[in-house]
Design a protein around this motif. Sequence first.
Motif, PDB file in Angstrom:
ATOM      1  N   VAL A 275       0.845  -1.191   0.000  1.00  0.00           N
ATOM      2  CA  VAL A 275       0.000   0.000   0.000  1.00  0.00           C
ATOM      3  C   VAL A 275       0.883   1.245   0.000  1.00  0.00           C
ATOM      4  O   VAL A 275       1.989   1.244   0.541  1.00  0.00           O
ATOM      5  CB  VAL A 275      -0.916  -0.001   1.250  1.00  0.00           C
ATOM      6  N   ASP A 276       0.408   2.321  -0.611  1.00  0.00           N
ATOM      7  CA  ASP A 276       1.106   3.603  -0.566  1.00  0.00           C
ATOM      8  C   ASP A 276       1.362   3.975   0.890  1.00  0.00           C
ATOM      9  O   ASP A 276       0.440   3.969   1.712  1.00  0.00           O
ATOM     10  CB  ASP A 276       0.246   4.672  -1.247  1.00  0.00           C
ATOM     11  N   THR A 277       2.600   4.292   1.224  1.00  0.00           N
ATOM     12  CA  THR A 277       2.958   4.618   2.608  1.00  0.00           C
ATOM     13  C   THR A 277       2.179   5.810   3.135  1.00  0.00           C
ATOM     14  O   THR A 277       1.967   5.938   4.351  1.00  0.00           O
ATOM     15  CB  THR A 277       4.478   4.880   2.714  1.00  0.00           C
ATOM     16  N   MET A 278       1.721   6.687   2.250  1.00  0.00           N
ATOM     17  CA  MET A 278       0.944   7.853   2.694  1.00  0.00           C
ATOM     18  C   MET A 278      -0.512   7.484   3.016  1.00  0.00           C
ATOM     19  O   MET A 278      -1.244   8.293   3.572  1.00  0.00           O
ATOM     20  CB  MET A 278       0.983   8.951   1.624  1.00  0.00           C
ATOM     21  N   ASP A 279      -0.898   6.267   2.658  1.00  0.00           N
ATOM     22  CA  ASP A 279      -2.223   5.763   3.034  1.00  0.00           C
ATOM     23  C   ASP A 279      -2.088   5.121   4.410  1.00  0.00           C
ATOM     24  O   ASP A 279      -1.864   3.917   4.536  1.00  0.00           O
ATOM     25  CB  ASP A 279      -2.710   4.763   1.990  1.00  0.00           C
ATOM     26  N   THR A 280      -2.247   5.923   5.444  1.00  0.00           N
ATOM     27  CA  THR A 280      -1.990   5.465   6.811  1.00  0.00           C
ATOM     28  C   THR A 280      -2.876   4.295   7.196  1.00  0.00           C
ATOM     29  O   THR A 280      -2.390   3.249   7.646  1.00  0.00           O
ATOM     30  CB  THR A 280      -2.192   6.626   7.811  1.00  0.00           C
ATOM     31  N   GLU A 281      -4.177   4.457   7.021  1.00  0.00           N
ATOM     32  CA  GLU A 281      -5.093   3.397   7.433  1.00  0.00           C
ATOM     33  C   GLU A 281      -4.903   2.135   6.592  1.00  0.00           C
ATOM     34  O   GLU A 281      -4.958   1.015   7.102  1.00  0.00           O
ATOM     35  CB  GLU A 281      -6.550   3.881   7.340  1.00  0.00           C
ATOM     36  N   GLY A 282      -4.679   2.321   5.297  1.00  0.00           N
ATOM     37  CA  GLY A 282      -4.447   1.169   4.428  1.00  0.00           C
ATOM     38  C   GLY A 282      -3.186   0.413   4.834  1.00  0.00           C
ATOM     39  O   GLY A 282      -3.164  -0.823   4.837  1.00  0.00           O
ATOM     40  N   SER A 283      -2.151   1.160   5.190  1.00  0.00           N
ATOM     41  CA  SER A 283      -0.894   0.541   5.620  1.00  0.00           C
ATOM     42  C   SER A 283      -1.077  -0.212   6.933  1.00  0.00           C
ATOM     43  O   SER A 283      -0.542  -1.312   7.119  1.00  0.00           O
ATOM     44  CB  SER A 283       0.197   1.603   5.770  1.00  0.00           C
ATOM     45  N   ILE A 284      -1.840   0.381   7.839  1.00  0.00           N
ATOM     46  CA  ILE A 284      -2.097  -0.274   9.133  1.00  0.00           C
ATOM     47  C   ILE A 284      -2.876  -1.567   8.927  1.00  0.00           C
ATOM     48  O   ILE A 284      -2.514  -2.623   9.464  1.00  0.00           O
ATOM     49  CB  ILE A 284      -2.865   0.683  10.072  1.00  0.00           C
ATOM     50  N   GLU A 285      -3.940  -1.486   8.133  1.00  0.00           N
ATOM     51  CA  GLU A 285      -4.780  -2.663   7.916  1.00  0.00           C
ATOM     52  C   GLU A 285      -4.000  -3.783   7.227  1.00  0.00           C
ATOM     53  O   GLU A 285      -4.122  -4.961   7.576  1.00  0.00           O
ATOM     54  CB  GLU A 285      -6.002  -2.275   7.090  1.00  0.00           C
ATOM     55  N   GLN A 286      -3.178  -3.407   6.229  1.00  0.00           N
ATOM     56  CA  GLN A 286      -2.397  -4.433   5.544  1.00  0.00           C
ATOM     57  C   GLN A 286      -1.339  -5.028   6.468  1.00  0.00           C
ATOM     58  O   GLN A 286      -1.107  -6.244   6.461  1.00  0.00           O
ATOM     59  CB  GLN A 286      -1.729  -3.850   4.293  1.00  0.00           C
ATOM     60  N   SER A 287      -0.717  -4.187   7.283  1.00  0.00           N
ATOM     61  CA  SER A 287       0.283  -4.677   8.239  1.00  0.00           C
ATOM     62  C   SER A 287      -0.331  -5.684   9.200  1.00  0.00           C
ATOM     63  O   SER A 287       0.285  -6.706   9.531  1.00  0.00           O
ATOM     64  CB  SER A 287       0.891  -3.506   9.023  1.00  0.00           C
ATOM     65  N   ILE A 288      -1.552  -5.424   9.635  1.00  0.00           N
ATOM     66  CA  ILE A 288      -2.236  -6.344  10.549  1.00  0.00           C
ATOM     67  C   ILE A 288      -2.496  -7.685   9.856  1.00  0.00           C
ATOM     68  O   ILE A 288      -2.286  -8.757  10.442  1.00  0.00           O
ATOM     69  CB  ILE A 288      -3.552  -5.714  11.058  1.00  0.00           C
ATOM     70  N   ARG A 289      -2.923  -7.630   8.592  1.00  0.00           N
ATOM     71  CA  ARG A 289      -3.139  -8.883   7.850  1.00  0.00           C
ATOM     72  C   ARG A 289      -1.828  -9.663   7.724  1.00  0.00           C
ATOM     73  O   ARG A 289      -1.812 -10.895   7.820  1.00  0.00           O
ATOM     74  CB  ARG A 289      -3.711  -8.589   6.452  1.00  0.00           C
TER      75      ARG A 289
END
Length: 646
Positions: A43-57
Amino acid sequence: MSDSHKYCPSLTQYERRKTIEVNIGGVPLGAENPIRVQSMTTVDTMDTEGSIEQSIRMVESGCEYVRITAPSIKEAQNLEEIRKGLRAKGYKVPLVADIHFTPNAAELAAKIVEKVRVNPGNYADKKKFEELAYTDETYELELKRIREKFEPLVKLCKEHGTAMRIGTNHGSLSDRIMGRFGDTPLGMVESALEFLRICEDLEYYDIVISMKASNTRVMVQAYRLLVHKLEEEGLRPYPLHLGVTEAGDGEDGRIKSAVGIGALLEDGLGDTVRVSLTEEPEFEAPVAQKLVSRYANRPGHSAIASLDESPVNPFVYERRVTQEVLNIGDHNVPRVIADFSKKGCIEVKDLKEIGHFYLPEPDKWRMNDTGADYLYSGSHPVDFMLPNGLQEIVDFSVWKNLEDQGKKYPLVQLNELSAVENSQLTFVAIESNELESIDQLKGIDNAIILLHTSNTHAMASLRRFIFELITKEIDLPVVINWHQEISDKEDFQLASATDIGGLLIDGLGDGVMLAGNGNKKVENDTAFGILQAARTRMTKTEYISCPSCGRTLFDLQETTAMIRKRTDHLKGVKIGIMGCIVNGPGEMADADYGYVGSGKDKITLYRGQEVVKRAVHSDYAVDELIQIIKDDGNWVEPEAMEAILN
């Protein structure tokens, strides 16, 4: 093993290399710790929530470290927000900032995350794809300049307790390194050592090192040489991060990763693993975990005869010299034998699974690029005429009573060898622990060894037998007979690719026979996949595609699938598909053609390292790529018969 060839604790007994421990956010690496698993967000690093959600997965799929790209200051700053968001949700996974060209981003990230990754080829060095000659004086001046740029980061990491990975990539060596060492494993190692020496001068030791390449042979040689050089130079035994760059997707990506990573794990090298697939990152960790888990119970395997010195150089590729028997050995590509010995009555339709197709209307056989070379029918000889290009092996007890002995080849057990005339071509089944039997093979010219092992430490046991052949100057070809009852397709592919790949990378092995999955197509495709991944027999198009990250400028998975659909009939052609300029011309150093994101909806097309077309709109870029391949005379039209064959 002689000091000049030493790179692992033992070639015959499984033992992990002893390294220093590096603490990464409370999840220590190396020493006595388990081999860790990690991956990288897409995910684009500037997409904070997207990065968090993907990191959790990713964490929930097994990731113990999460790497995030930080190509500029703004992304580095946003790592703090991602970190806070993860911690607020109860996830304490260590974060790793991936840095390439921007020292200032690395210095900021070092204050935020638990680890930073720098690439010596482009962090403070230059890569302009120019051939530059450096004198000793100008070379030293460049090293001083690099130190000035790199030293601030080292001091910040030391101050904040931040670990660092010095990650060399085969495709992004600097012009300076290329000019002195060439595009070689030695160049990769020296690129990392230059940065490592600076760290040691500053008494900073929280370091992990990697030597990644999309070419498994180069990758394995580089890691081995790195370990050797660290010891030779008296440097600390730093932990190793293992990975094959741009492994691709699907079965090919898994097999290629297992060949490269597995060859090193077998010799006890590696402290953390990242499998780079062109898929969602949460699919990577389970594959890495499967590779790693094979070593949880490896200590205590059946003893393998010790070896004082390796008879081959582990840092260069040289195929074992053998005589040619039939079309096996010597200059021939490794052959594939399909094992139908448990099948019973073999029918015409069964051969479709191993790449041979009977077409009733024209009354002809057709063979695809992964058509097996031999069929082992055991005690049930085939009762119809086999197609040209496929030969049969039968058990000796049955063969000796056949009327058409000249059209089939016997497989004898070692105790039956004396019953066969020396002039009769023979396959000889041998267990790898029967080293004392090797003397019985002296003076035999017309035999092919079918080598099997029951040892849990399979690769080392098979290698030990072949090393004994080399030592005793017996040049009979060897086909690896690998049989393990593994019904799960992915598990079967990973295990067989690990055990066999390391042999092929060292030039050991003139063929492969796989069995145990129960699906003959899976066994056959896996055998050809292993040979391709080890660069010993190219039978299909190879895709060097990066695993996607926050820098990617187009949908890598969709684009790779689209390019594959239109080009996967181009046997032996290598196509690099890179999401951005960072993973562009450098990372696809081995590719014949390249498709690289250079801006929004813009693609740059390459022939090797040469830019052919810039700023091609993505809607037309695949057509333009195909036209370049056609202009070079490397295009063939997909056969109209392909639909029937598939």
